[in-house]
Design an enzyme around this catalytic site. Structure first.
Site, short mmCIF file in Angstrom:
data_model
loop_
_atom_site.label_atom_id
_atom_site.label_comp_id
_atom_site.label_asym_id
_atom_site.label_seq_id
_atom_site.Cartn_x
_atom_site.Cartn_y
_atom_site.Cartn_z
N HIS A 1 0.86 -1.20 0.00
CA HIS A 1 0.00 0.00 0.00
C HIS A 1 0.89 1.23 0.00
CE1 HIS A 1 -3.22 2.77 1.13
NE2 HIS A 1 -4.05 1.81 0.78
N ASP B 1 -7.94 -5.36 -0.07
CA ASP B 1 -8.38 -6.27 -1.14
C ASP B 1 -8.01 -7.72 -0.90
OD1 ASP B 1 -7.61 -3.52 -3.15
OD2 ASP B 1 -9.61 -4.35 -2.91
C1 SDX Z 1 -6.28 -0.04 -2.91
O1 SDX Z 1 -4.52 4.46 -1.97
C2 SDX Z 1 -5.46 3.86 -1.39
O2 SDX Z 1 -5.88 4.26 -0.31
C3 SDX Z 1 -6.02 2.65 -2.13
C4 SDX Z 1 -7.02 1.81 -1.37
C5 SDX Z 1 -8.32 2.55 -1.10
O3 SDX Z 1 -9.02 2.21 -0.13
O4 SDX Z 1 -8.68 3.42 -1.94
O5 SDX Z 1 -6.47 1.40 -0.11
C6 SDX Z 1 -7.42 0.57 -2.17
O6 SDX Z 1 -6.07 0.29 -4.04
C7 SDX Z 1 -5.40 -1.03 -2.20
C8 SDX Z 1 -4.19 -1.52 -3.08
C9 SDX Z 1 -4.69 -2.62 -4.01
N1 SDX Z 1 -3.63 -3.01 -4.98
C10 SDX Z 1 -2.96 -4.16 -4.86
O7 SDX Z 1 -3.13 -4.97 -3.95
C11 SDX Z 1 -1.97 -4.43 -6.00
C12 SDX Z 1 -0.65 -5.00 -5.43
N2 SDX Z 1 0.04 -3.93 -4.71
C13 SDX Z 1 1.04 -3.16 -5.41
O8 SDX Z 1 0.92 -3.09 -6.79
C14 SDX Z 1 1.51 -1.92 -4.67
O9 SDX Z 1 1.79 -2.31 -3.39
C15 SDX Z 1 0.60 -0.70 -4.65
C16 SDX Z 1 0.13 -0.33 -6.01
C17 SDX Z 1 -0.59 -0.94 -3.78
C18 SDX Z 1 1.40 0.47 -4.05
O10 SDX Z 1 2.39 0.76 -4.96
P1 SDX Z 1 3.55 1.83 -4.63
O11 SDX Z 1 3.24 2.61 -3.39
O12 SDX Z 1 3.80 2.59 -5.88
O13 SDX Z 1 4.76 0.91 -4.25
P2 SDX Z 1 5.82 0.34 -5.31
O14 SDX Z 1 5.13 -0.32 -6.44
O15 SDX Z 1 6.79 1.41 -5.61
O16 SDX Z 1 6.50 -0.81 -4.43
C19 SDX Z 1 7.60 -0.51 -3.54
C20 SDX Z 1 8.43 -1.81 -3.53
C21 SDX Z 1 8.88 -2.26 -4.91
O17 SDX Z 1 10.04 -3.05 -4.76
P3 SDX Z 1 11.52 -2.33 -4.98
O18 SDX Z 1 11.44 -1.50 -6.23
O19 SDX Z 1 11.73 -1.51 -3.73
O20 SDX Z 1 12.45 -3.52 -5.09
O21 SDX Z 1 7.61 -2.87 -3.01
C22 SDX Z 1 7.44 -3.86 -4.04
C23 SDX Z 1 7.79 -3.19 -5.35
O22 SDX Z 1 8.23 -4.14 -6.30
N3 SDX Z 1 6.03 -4.25 -3.99
C24 SDX Z 1 5.59 -5.50 -4.18
C25 SDX Z 1 4.20 -5.43 -4.00
N4 SDX Z 1 3.84 -4.16 -3.73
C26 SDX Z 1 4.98 -3.45 -3.72
N5 SDX Z 1 6.24 -6.65 -4.47
C27 SDX Z 1 5.45 -7.75 -4.61
N6 SDX Z 1 4.10 -7.77 -4.46
C28 SDX Z 1 3.45 -6.63 -4.16
N7 SDX Z 1 2.13 -6.63 -4.01
#
Ligand code: SDX
Length: 424
Positions: free
Chosen positions: A302, A359
């Site tokens: 998140h 989720d």
């Molecule tokens: C919602 O914003 C809100 O409030 C949203 C929400 C709401 O109520 O409205 O809470 C609802 O959208 C919840 C999120 C649902 N999405 C997912 O579950 C999709 C999976 N999650 C990711 O795609 C990610 O965690 C996000 C999109 C939720 C957040 O993305 P960020 O903040 O841009 O973080 P990032 O992608 O830059 O990740 C930081 C690091 C990275 O690794 P490094 O580059 O440091 O090596 O964490 C890793 C990412 O690769 N990472 C994950 C991961 N999420 C982040 N690695 C594996 N699996 C994951 N799910």
């Protein structure tokens, strides 16, 4: 006045600093470009406050979520979703009389114009219900006039809340080729939606109380979440003066993305893939850690929560209770629990503070209720409607509101002329 000092090219700039009611600190850069000629740069807006708001407070480090000061756990345990709609939109929990009036007003608006039913004839049964919901919500502005007075706006708010539920249920019936079931005035919001979803003309459908309770809780947990992607979209579109229906339609489209509200559908698809692969959750955890795999642990991570998403905690404990109450066994729940357990002990996830988000468990409960996969993000949208509306109203009521128009830093070609060779 508290200030932050920025030094650029030997010049010092004093920037005003202010604090929110929960101690959050902001540096006001609204005059930065006028003073220094420079702008800030923050792709994804992870460090940028777009507005001040009184509606929802999220503390990502501590895993706190409050609507108008009330903790989400208290609200989810003891309130009806319609009361939460009222709280978010008009700022206080309604009295019994206010709630009764609000519910009556929503029941009076639950039907969609009979002409709107014709829209459904244009969709195939394979049409994703989010495509239908965003199109139909945007089309409400074709039936209900632009807003002049506050009363007009309140009426359109009630129309939007009431008719979206009907449109969502109709989109499900369309997808299974069954006739629409109309809303009923004797049912509450959650029960009426479930009745429209599962009743058929051949036999009456008594909504199981456990299902109505579960849906009521799910809707409350999704109701608002400050400036997330879809809410920021609603504010962005509304800032141009676009009406509430058009702004909400844009928010529905933003929510559909798999990184946002679309994740609840992707979580189940991921768990099903793991189940079909011998329930080898360790294999998929390894894939999630491998950037080149293109696989993400959906429902994990998140932008704001660097601790447990309080909604995920509540949903995790509710999943057992709801499935037991409905007499449902779901092997996907065991896989989800094992994934969570091993991820929370794994350095990759611990270092990046990746926890289950809202989720991760919600889809397990929707499945147990018999709600089909393609309707999961629609359920998220129905829950988020009062939040979008409240945030749009707060922006619309703000006399200082300006059209949202971010800047950029141009990195393209510098000035060049079209040559005779180019003129073909
Ligand atoms: C919602 O914003 C809100 O409030 C949203 C929400 C709401 O109520 O409205 O809470 C609802 O959208 C919840 C999120 C649902 N999405 C997912 O579950 C999709 C999976 N999650 C990711 O795609 C990610 O965690 C996000 C999109 C939720 C957040 O993305 P960020 O903040 O841009 O973080 P990032 O992608 O830059 O990740 C930081 C690091 C990275 O690794 P490094 O580059 O440091 O090596 O964490 C890793 C990412 O690769 N990472 C994950 C991961 N999420 C982040 N690695 C594996 N699996 C994951 N799910």
């Amino acid at each position: 006045m508290r200030t932050a000092r920025l030094t650029l090219d030997g010049n010092d700039y004093e920037l005003p600093v202010f604090e929110g009611s929960e101690g959050e600190v902001a540096i006001d850069i609204s005059q930065l470009r006028a003073q220094s000629g420079a702008i800030t740069y923050d792709p994804g807006y992870g460090n940028t406050g777009a507005c001040k708001s009184d509606i929802t407070f999220v503390d990502g480090e501590k895993g706190i979520l409050r609507y108008r000061g009330y903790d989400i756990a208290d609200l989810a345990a003891g309130c009806q979703f319609s009361a939460i709609c009222y709280l978010l939109i008009w700022g206080h929990l309604p009295s019994a009389q206010e709630l009764a009036r609000f519910r009556d007003a929503m029941r009076a608006e639950a039907l969609i114009h009979e002409d709107m039913k014709k829209f459904f004839e244009g969709y195939t049964t394979a049409a994703h219900p989010m495509a239908i919901l965003s199109a139909m919500v945007g089309s409400l502005s074709a039936y209900y006039p632009d807003v002049v007075t506050d009363d007009d706006l309140d009426r359109n708010i009630i129309r939007l809340l009431a008719k979206s539920k009907t449109i969502a249920a109709f989109s499900y019936k369309k997808s299974i080729g069954q006739p629409f079931v109309y809303p009923r005035n004797d049912l509450g919001y959650a029960s009426d939606f479930l009745h429209m979803m599962f009743a058929t003309p051949m036999e009456p459908y008594a909504v199981p109380p456990a299902m109505a309770e579960a849906l009521n809780m799910l809707l409350i947990l999704h109701a608002d979440h400050e400036q997330n992607c879809s809410t920021s979209t609603v504010r962005m579109v509304g800032s141009s003066g676009a009406n509430l229906f058009a702004s909400t339609s844009a928010g529905i489209s933003a929510l559909w993305g798999p990184l946002h509200g679309g994740a609840n559908q992707k979580v189940i698809e991921m768990l099903q893939r793991i189940a079909e692969d011998g329930a080898d959750y360790e294999k998929y955890l390894a894939l999630a850690k491998d950037r080149d795999s293109g696989f993400r642990l959906m429902g994990f991570g998140h932008r704001v929560y660097k601790n447990f998403d309080p909604r995920a905690r509540l949903l995790k404990s509710a999943a057992d209770k709801v499935l037991e109450g409905l007499g449902v066994q779901d092997p996907l729940l065991d896989i989800a629990r094992n994934l969570e357990r091993v991820a929370l002990e794994d350095a990759y996830f611990v270092e990046r503070k990746l926890y289950p988000n809202v989720d991760f468990y919600s889809g397990i409960i929707y499945r147990a209720m018999g709600i089909p996969l393609k309707m999961f993000t629609v359920m998220f949208a129905l829950g988020r409607l009062p939040g979008w509306i409240a945030q749009w109203k707060e922006m619309n009521d703000d006399p200082n509101n300006r059209i949202n128009r971010p800047r950029q830093i141009y990195m393209g070609q510098t000035a060049r002329s079209v040559t005779p060779m180019d003129r073909r």
